[in-house]
Design a protein around this motif. Sequence first.
Motif, PDB file in Angstrom:
ATOM      1  N   HIS A 128     -47.112   8.537  69.562  1.00 17.89           N
ATOM      2  CA  HIS A 128     -46.618   7.418  70.056  1.00 17.89           C
ATOM      3  C   HIS A 128     -46.871   6.600  71.222  1.00 17.89           C
ATOM      4  CE1 HIS A 128     -41.995   8.846  69.836  1.00 17.89           C
ATOM      5  NE2 HIS A 128     -42.425  10.892  70.058  1.00 17.89           N
ATOM      6  N   TYR A 129     -48.345   7.347  71.440  1.00 21.83           N
ATOM      7  CA  TYR A 129     -49.023   6.688  72.439  1.00 21.83           C
ATOM      8  C   TYR A 129     -50.338   5.595  71.179  1.00 21.83           C
ATOM      9  CZ  TYR A 129     -47.781   9.991  75.573  1.00 21.83           C
ATOM     10  OH  TYR A 129     -47.194  10.481  76.364  1.00 21.83           O
ATOM     11  N   GLY A 130     -50.865   4.458  71.591  1.00 17.97           N
ATOM     12  CA  GLY A 130     -51.740   3.738  71.127  1.00 17.97           C
ATOM     13  C   GLY A 130     -52.342   4.332  70.400  1.00 17.97           C
ATOM     14  N   ALA A 131     -53.381   5.027  70.427  1.00 14.00           N
ATOM     15  CA  ALA A 131     -54.878   5.087  69.792  1.00 14.00           C
ATOM     16  C   ALA A 131     -54.379   4.689  67.957  1.00 14.00           C
ATOM     17  CB  ALA A 131     -55.341   6.297  70.311  1.00 14.00           C
ATOM     18  N   SER A 132     -53.673   5.598  67.904  1.00 12.73           N
ATOM     19  CA  SER A 132     -53.155   5.972  66.243  1.00 12.73           C
ATOM     20  C   SER A 132     -52.755   4.489  65.693  1.00 12.73           C
ATOM     21  CB  SER A 132     -52.763   7.227  65.749  1.00 12.73           C
ATOM     22  OG  SER A 132     -51.456   7.352  66.695  1.00 12.73           O
ATOM     23  N   LYS A 133     -52.083   4.336  66.340  1.00 12.04           N
ATOM     24  CA  LYS A 133     -51.266   2.961  65.965  1.00 12.04           C
ATOM     25  C   LYS A 133     -52.522   1.978  65.688  1.00 12.04           C
ATOM     26  CE  LYS A 133     -46.887   4.029  69.035  1.00 12.04           C
ATOM     27  NZ  LYS A 133     -46.578   4.016  68.352  1.00 12.04           N
ATOM     28  N   LEU A 134     -53.463   2.256  67.181  1.00 11.50           N
ATOM     29  CA  LEU A 134     -54.328   0.841  66.608  1.00 11.50           C
ATOM     30  C   LEU A 134     -55.092   0.729  65.423  1.00 11.50           C
ATOM     31  CD1 LEU A 134     -55.729   0.014  70.269  1.00 11.50           C
ATOM     32  CD2 LEU A 134     -54.092  -1.290  68.884  1.00 11.50           C
ATOM     33  N   ARG A 135     -55.791   2.219  65.326  1.00  5.56           N
ATOM     34  CA  ARG A 135     -56.522   2.570  64.010  1.00  5.56           C
ATOM     35  C   ARG A 135     -55.381   3.005  62.632  1.00  5.56           C
ATOM     36  NH1 ARG A 135     -61.061   2.497  63.571  1.00  5.56           N
ATOM     37  NH2 ARG A 135     -60.414   1.431  61.705  1.00  5.56           N
ATOM     38  N   TRP A 136     -54.522   2.632  62.864  1.00  6.51           N
ATOM     39  CA  TRP A 136     -53.384   2.258  61.085  1.00  6.51           C
ATOM     40  C   TRP A 136     -53.496   1.326  61.362  1.00  6.51           C
ATOM     41  CZ3 TRP A 136     -49.835  -0.652  59.560  1.00  6.51           C
ATOM     42  CH2 TRP A 136     -49.295  -0.485  58.574  1.00  6.51           C
ATOM     43  N   CYS A 137     -53.618   0.188  62.378  1.00  7.46           N
ATOM     44  CA  CYS A 137     -53.508  -1.729  61.873  1.00  7.46           C
ATOM     45  C   CYS A 137     -55.195  -1.507  61.350  1.00  7.46           C
ATOM     46  CB  CYS A 137     -53.354  -2.176  63.072  1.00  7.46           C
ATOM     47  SG  CYS A 137     -51.829  -2.181  63.579  1.00  7.46           S
ATOM     48  N   LEU A 138     -56.210  -0.888  61.940  1.00  7.44           N
ATOM     49  CA  LEU A 138     -57.506  -1.405  61.123  1.00  7.44           C
ATOM     50  C   LEU A 138     -57.288  -0.731  60.293  1.00  7.44           C
ATOM     51  CD1 LEU A 138     -59.111  -0.600  64.414  1.00  7.44           C
ATOM     52  CD2 LEU A 138     -59.157  -3.003  63.157  1.00  7.44           C
ATOM     53  N   ASP A 139     -57.053   0.139  59.664  1.00  8.76           N
ATOM     54  CA  ASP A 139     -57.274   0.597  58.321  1.00  8.76           C
ATOM     55  C   ASP A 139     -56.525  -0.098  56.614  1.00  8.76           C
ATOM     56  OD1 ASP A 139     -58.241   2.755  59.551  1.00  8.76           O
ATOM     57  OD2 ASP A 139     -57.621   4.189  59.682  1.00  8.76           O
ATOM     58  N   HIS A 140     -54.984  -0.156  57.178  1.00  4.89           N
ATOM     59  CA  HIS A 140     -53.761  -0.474  56.769  1.00  4.89           C
ATOM     60  C   HIS A 140     -53.934  -1.928  56.268  1.00  4.89           C
ATOM     61  CE1 HIS A 140     -53.225   3.471  57.305  1.00  4.89           C
ATOM     62  NE2 HIS A 140     -53.336   3.688  55.713  1.00  4.89           N
ATOM     63  N   LEU A 141     -54.436  -3.464  57.259  1.00  9.56           N
ATOM     64  CA  LEU A 141     -53.515  -4.358  57.161  1.00  9.56           C
ATOM     65  C   LEU A 141     -55.077  -5.378  56.906  1.00  9.56           C
ATOM     66  CD1 LEU A 141     -51.037  -4.265  60.248  1.00  9.56           C
ATOM     67  CD2 LEU A 141     -50.697  -3.403  57.459  1.00  9.56           C
ATOM     68  N   PRO A 142     -55.230  -6.092  55.987  1.00  7.32           N
ATOM     69  CA  PRO A 142     -56.130  -7.211  55.455  1.00  7.32           C
ATOM     70  C   PRO A 142     -56.494  -7.712  57.041  1.00  7.32           C
ATOM     71  CG  PRO A 142     -54.864  -6.241  53.996  1.00  7.32           C
ATOM     72  CD  PRO A 142     -54.164  -6.236  54.872  1.00  7.32           C
ATOM     73  N   GLN A 143     -54.628  -9.153  57.699  1.00 10.41           N
ATOM     74  CA  GLN A 143     -55.188  -9.950  58.522  1.00 10.41           C
ATOM     75  C   GLN A 143     -56.489  -8.963  59.127  1.00 10.41           C
ATOM     76  OE1 GLN A 143     -52.459 -13.248  59.068  1.00 10.41           O
ATOM     77  NE2 GLN A 143     -51.223 -11.419  58.295  1.00 10.41           N
ATOM     78  N   VAL A 144     -55.397  -8.148  59.641  1.00 11.45           N
ATOM     79  CA  VAL A 144     -56.637  -7.515  60.761  1.00 11.45           C
ATOM     80  C   VAL A 144     -57.829  -6.788  60.518  1.00 11.45           C
ATOM     81  CG1 VAL A 144     -56.791  -5.229  62.917  1.00 11.45           C
ATOM     82  CG2 VAL A 144     -54.518  -6.353  62.471  1.00 11.45           C
ATOM     83  N   ARG A 145     -57.761  -6.306  59.648  1.00 11.64           N
ATOM     84  CA  ARG A 145     -59.641  -5.964  59.460  1.00 11.64           C
ATOM     85  C   ARG A 145     -60.468  -7.744  59.382  1.00 11.64           C
ATOM     86  NH1 ARG A 145     -57.243  -2.723  55.907  1.00 11.64           N
ATOM     87  NH2 ARG A 145     -57.539  -3.587  53.508  1.00 11.64           N
ATOM     88  N   GLY A 146     -59.948  -8.214  58.598  1.00 12.68           N
ATOM     89  CA  GLY A 146     -60.014  -9.743  58.470  1.00 12.68           C
ATOM     90  C   GLY A 146     -60.697 -10.247  60.026  1.00 12.68           C
ATOM     91  N   ALA A 147     -59.602 -10.199  60.736  1.00 12.72           N
ATOM     92  CA  ALA A 147     -59.997 -10.920  62.119  1.00 12.72           C
ATOM     93  C   ALA A 147     -61.338  -9.720  63.000  1.00 12.72           C
ATOM     94  CB  ALA A 147     -58.916 -10.811  62.657  1.00 12.72           C
ATOM     95  N   ALA A 148     -61.239  -8.779  62.776  1.00  8.47           N
ATOM     96  CA  ALA A 148     -62.460  -7.428  63.494  1.00  8.47           C
ATOM     97  C   ALA A 148     -63.692  -8.533  62.461  1.00  8.47           C
ATOM     98  CB  ALA A 148     -61.851  -6.527  63.108  1.00  8.47           C
ATOM     99  N   ALA A 149     -63.588  -8.317  61.695  1.00 11.36           N
ATOM    100  CA  ALA A 149     -64.890  -9.030  60.513  1.00 11.36           C
ATOM    101  C   ALA A 149     -65.392 -10.110  61.883  1.00 11.36           C
ATOM    102  CB  ALA A 149     -64.618  -9.095  58.923  1.00 11.36           C
ATOM    103  N   ARG A 150     -64.465 -10.888  61.749  1.00 12.74           N
ATOM    104  CA  ARG A 150     -65.312 -12.673  62.108  1.00 12.74           C
ATOM    105  C   ARG A 150     -65.046 -12.332  63.342  1.00 12.74           C
ATOM    106  NH1 ARG A 150     -61.091 -14.060  58.375  1.00 12.74           N
ATOM    107  NH2 ARG A 150     -59.328 -14.034  59.928  1.00 12.74           N
ATOM    108  N   SER A 151     -65.136 -11.313  64.295  1.00 13.76           N
ATOM    109  CA  SER A 151     -64.991 -11.478  65.873  1.00 13.76           C
ATOM    110  C   SER A 151     -63.389 -11.942  66.450  1.00 13.76           C
ATOM    111  CB  SER A 151     -66.374 -11.778  66.678  1.00 13.76           C
ATOM    112  OG  SER A 151     -67.425 -10.603  65.928  1.00 13.76           O
TER     113      SER A 151
END
Length: 475
Positions: free
Chosen positions: A131-154
């Motif tokens: 229910h808490y945020g950490a695993s949700k954030l981890r899921w977004c980083l692992d599964h959402l290309p837009q999120v991963r792409g933005a992370a790669a571009r800082s």
Amino acid sequence: MTGAVYVAIDQGGHATRASAFAADGSIEGAALVTIATQRNAIGHVEHDAEEIVASVGTALAELARIVPCERWAAAGLAVQRSSIACWDVEDGRALAPVISWQDTRGAAWLRGLARRAEDVHRLTGLTLSPHYGASKLRWCLDHLPQVRGAAARSRLRAGPLASFLLHRLLVERPLLADASTAARTLLWSPFERDWSDELLELFGIPRAILPRATGTSHAFGTLVCDGRGTPLNTCNGDQSVVPFAAGPLDFDAAYVNLGTGAFVLRPTPDALRAPPLLTSVIRADDEHCDFVLEGSVNGAGAALTWLERYQGSAADRLLALLDRAELADEGAPFFLNGVAGLASPFWRPDFESRFVGEGSDLQQCRAVLESVAFLLKANLDEMEGHRPGPARLVASGGLAENRLLCRMLACLAGLPVDRSSDREATSRGLACLVAGMPATFRGTPVERFGPELEPRLLARYLKWLELMREAAGLG
């Protein structure tokens, strides 16, 4: 009236409400804008991030037509605590849906961290829960290309929904996380009052994507409505502000909020480690923190929504029939309530909700109400191992309007229940904090339910507790 007012923005799972309160606690106007919730077959629960932003703007614009912006002295924001968002730091664009606090998609992934559960509780005061945020954030980083792409571009920022709304709503575009919602990510420690390096490493969340942690009372920025700026000085979790709706914090009370979920909050002067209960921050500034021991019931109003789907009809008629019913019905079934995930004190996110025994639609509705009271009683019992028992319960929220539920709570706890007539305790408590908790600020009238002696209800609680422990695999 022409005096200053304090604006409370309550962004909840069903709607956004903007309300204006005078310094004496009287409400001068309010506007409500509903939002949609998306649920899919595999249990994802989400909101459209842009719809939430728009709902705040619309609610404020409607409020401004009732109470002119010239009178707005200050504003505050209260948000669903465990919901998270991901956005582009350069243009503010949402990169993913808002993942609701009800969403448990990270449950399977978290099982791989089960051996670290004690470490997580030691650092956060919380259980290891999807229910808490950490695993949700981890899921977004692992599964959402837009999120991963933005992370790669800082360009990625991610964290509590409150942080996203602050960034989008305020002129200064701050990147801040208040202590109350940051504490619901499993990445922030109330003992350190900051993001924890140990937790960030455990969940694989880069510190760089998180907003800067701050208190709940802070100069967050400027909210503009109808061409006028209003300072926003408070950002907090929706449940965390509820105790302040009744006035100054009473350390001899336990506060029960009965909404979509139900929560019992027991004020404590220090942050405690008290498994299976939670430690929550309800107010923080640069010098001081107010903490509570918290018991969480995910299925309160949400359980009645479950019942409506189960029965195929609205529950309002049944609730009205039960309002003045007897305290106990020995012929009613028991409801094992794991709606939206079984929370404290059992902590079984994949628990299957079900009835044990047969009964009419009315008896099933009673059993659901009873299960909310029983879960709260189980949490109150746990609290007595860590804090002296309270002298009273203070009840608020939409479900508190049901007299039978309040009477059940009073009977089970053996304590008076003071029920506020205000359904919007979140807005009122937030406004009190925004105004600086003036002595003139008053809550709404209170109705007291004294404890009644009903052995049949107590016997049903003990039987229900036995069934729940067995079904949850706790022996």
